[in-house]
Design an enzyme around this catalytic site. Sequence first.
Site, PDB file in Angstrom:
ATOM      1  N   LYS A 189       2.204 -18.089  -5.461  1.00 44.87           N
ATOM      2  CA  LYS A 189       2.868 -18.179  -6.804  1.00 44.87           C
ATOM      3  C   LYS A 189       3.515 -17.073  -7.032  1.00 44.87           C
ATOM      4  CE  LYS A 189       0.549 -14.700  -9.628  1.00 44.87           C
ATOM      5  NZ  LYS A 189       1.896 -14.298 -10.617  1.00 44.87           N
ATOM      6  N   GLU A 262      -1.300  -7.359   2.473  1.00 44.67           N
ATOM      7  CA  GLU A 262       0.406  -6.602   2.484  1.00 44.67           C
ATOM      8  C   GLU A 262      -0.114  -5.362   1.315  1.00 44.67           C
ATOM      9  OE1 GLU A 262       3.180  -5.267   2.445  1.00 44.67           O
ATOM     10  OE2 GLU A 262       4.153  -6.623   2.640  1.00 44.67           O
ATOM     11  N   CYS A 296       7.680  -2.181  -0.597  1.00 44.54           N
ATOM     12  CA  CYS A 296       6.361  -0.895   0.077  1.00 44.54           C
ATOM     13  C   CYS A 296       6.070  -0.354   1.248  1.00 44.54           C
ATOM     14  CB  CYS A 296       5.147  -2.605   0.094  1.00 44.54           C
ATOM     15  SG  CYS A 296       6.168  -3.402   1.072  1.00 44.54           S
ATOM     16  N   GLU A 390       1.643   5.687  -4.873  1.00 44.71           N
ATOM     17  CA  GLU A 390       2.826   5.311  -5.096  1.00 44.71           C
ATOM     18  C   GLU A 390       3.296   5.375  -5.972  1.00 44.71           C
ATOM     19  OE1 GLU A 390       2.429   0.821  -4.019  1.00 44.71           O
ATOM     20  OE2 GLU A 390       3.836   0.520  -2.228  1.00 44.71           O
TER      21      GLU A 390
END
Length: 774
Positions: A189, A262, A296, A390
Amino acid sequence: MSVKDIFETMEYGPAPESAAPALEWLVDMGDRFGCFIDGKFTDPGETFEAKDPATGNVLAHVTQATEADVDTAVAAARKAQAKWAKDGHKRARALYAIARLLQKHARLFAVLETLDNGKPIRESRDIDIPLAARHFYYHAGMAELMDEELPDAEPIGVCGQIVPWNFPLLMLAWKIAPALAMGNTVVLKPAEYTSLTALLFADICRQAGLPKGVVNIVTGDGAVGEMLVTSDVDKIAFTGSTAVGRRIREATAGSGKALTLELGGKSPYIVFEDADIDSAVEGLVDAIWFNQGEVCCAGSRLLVQEGIAPRFYDKLRARMDKLRLGNPLDKAIDVGAVVDPVQLQAITDMVDGSNGDIHRAPGPLPDTGCYYPPTLITGLSPADRLMQEEIFGPVLVSTTFRTPSEAVELANNTRYGLAASVWTENINLALDVAPKLAAGVVWINATNLFDAAAGFGGVRESGFGREGGWEGLMAYTRPKGAGKEITPIAPYSTDDGNPIPPLDRTAKLYIGGKQARPDGGYSRPVYTRGGKLLGHASLANRKDLRNAVEAMTAARSWSQTTGHLRAQILYYIAENLSAREDEFATRINHLTGGRSGDKEVAQAVRALFKWAAWADKHDHRAKPVPMRGTALAMNEPVGNIGILCDDARPLMGLIEPMAPAIAMGNRVTAVASSPYPLAATDFYQVLDTSDVPGGVVNILTGDHAELAPHLAAHAGLDAVWSFSATDLSQEIEHASAATLKRTWVNNGRSHDWPAATWLAQSTEVKTVWIPYGE
Ligand code: NDP
């Protein structure tokens, strides 16, 4: 006008890449996409718009997959899997064909990616697409080599894969290439914002003649991701936010589905005062302004040594003020558009809420589209929200440090552990700091280097599992064989009133190298099969576990000892156990009511020898990455491991997991066999006489079911393993979501695990990139 004047005043002319071929492909496909299932596109269902974030233009309409679509895709993958797994050479040919076609259509992919995501064409053309092709080439090789090099491994089956929007095709390649190479089939997906290159990839699969059902693409929002997670897949591989990763950990708990995550990061970019400052500034451009900071592993947390900080910030501001922001299809653009207005707003809100000293690059922003200027925020304290969370945008936050040890402390002061960059001209300093950083990847005098041969992935809340290299194949294989179902064992309970030893002894717990009374003060009697009292075993509780974890953490220097020393200690344990084999054999026979105590002791001695042998032989690897330099894959210990021992084997249940774990430099707290705890408690004396430093091995006795959730949730444990006869897989995996620690549970089955599995479970691969040259 002098040449110098011309250079100083010259403006960039426009260098636009044409969008036409990509737009034509969309028109050819009817501008409306169904899902790609069983080798063909389905009719479009209910659709949503795929938009160009640089202009807001609608590019195409993409189907919101239904539960039925997901189930059909999983069924197609299931049907195709056995045949696909049969022939490694055929798989190699298919992956090679995909790699060739990706290269052939590289420009089309690059333009479509830039249109859909907003990233500069320079990056999609030179980084995303070539790296995606490289992954397929590399894994074509792995498909070819699987039978010969991994004879004990088999595919996991059908893999559900969920990827984010920041590197849509590259993340797809990282997921699909190793999965297919190892004989799995996939249902992937893509992110809702960026489905188009996945759909073009589906078209490529058709052209490559990939057997139908091997790759399936289901499009849609997070709800489709949720459907995939709960569908009949054997594994979920996820890249995305930590919050969603945590939800997936909970949703898959106890299902037996393999999982790799991850997740996010807040990666430190450490600049020491002897660094080549201009290179470090240029590196920062790549670390935080590459892909608009939507990376990331972005070097989003600058730590700069105090003495050079003012000069460094001046140079950095001067450089960032020159970055060119605008139309991502322009080849002379450095920073493109943020993926979506929602993400733009999230970045804006986070920065506006900061009380740091904010510097935004002054260049004009385009009138339309999702643009955010390169931004530097200084004067923050380590605990500030923006130093911890983040931002996922072109925003760099910074603080200073004085000493190398302070730099390491600040770098590790985060719940994440994905990547880190270290800048210094002193190789000794760089190689001293790299192993101390809590990160899966460390770049020395470099940043954002990736390659299919080098593992990528994180520790702590950045997730678990590696993508790339030999280590990445662990995520898509499992040892052959289904294992045996375990039947729970009830302790013997009838008391005929006759104690076996003359002394009714209560075995204590073993914490920090000392025997300790249980905090709760409770114990339980342990009987032989015939009902004779063997002694009492303490019942450990949460506080005893806490003390054991403190002892493990205090024993952290074990992880820095040499393999040679660890081997010697394991041999010494074996020698001391061997000297008492009759006593242990009798004890085991009394506990279990069997007669194979001597065999079990012999097995334990042998296991200790085996792991003493491995202690200095789990070699690190130097990866042949395509640059002048090397990437070292270092096998580091996981850290503190909590273990629920196999109930059936009083001694081997402890030795089998303990020996590889400590051989690889971990510290362990083992909860002994619940019904037969007293061989493990006798073992204290062996440990005491074998020079095992206090805290390296801690042994608790008590009820597995009671202790399991505490082990799984404890923030001080880095991994939990369960071999208990009580199937506690669901409880452990669910509770582990709080800290996202690694878990290894038995799902109610026992296996004879090969050495490769023990080694992989006992280590974290850290990839340290070391470019050569001045
Ligand atoms: P998500 O984690 O929500 O998205 C990643 C993928 O998971 C997407 O395909 C998403 O679908 C899908 N997804 C969303 N919810 C679920 C669910 N409940 N079950 C299964 N799959 C799900 O990240 P976002 O795109 O929402 O980004 C939010 C933040 O996450 C960013 O600002 C950034 O901080 C971080 N992030 C981190 C990434 C990384 O690589 N570390 C990558 C992307 C984001 P869909 O997109 O269709 O909603």
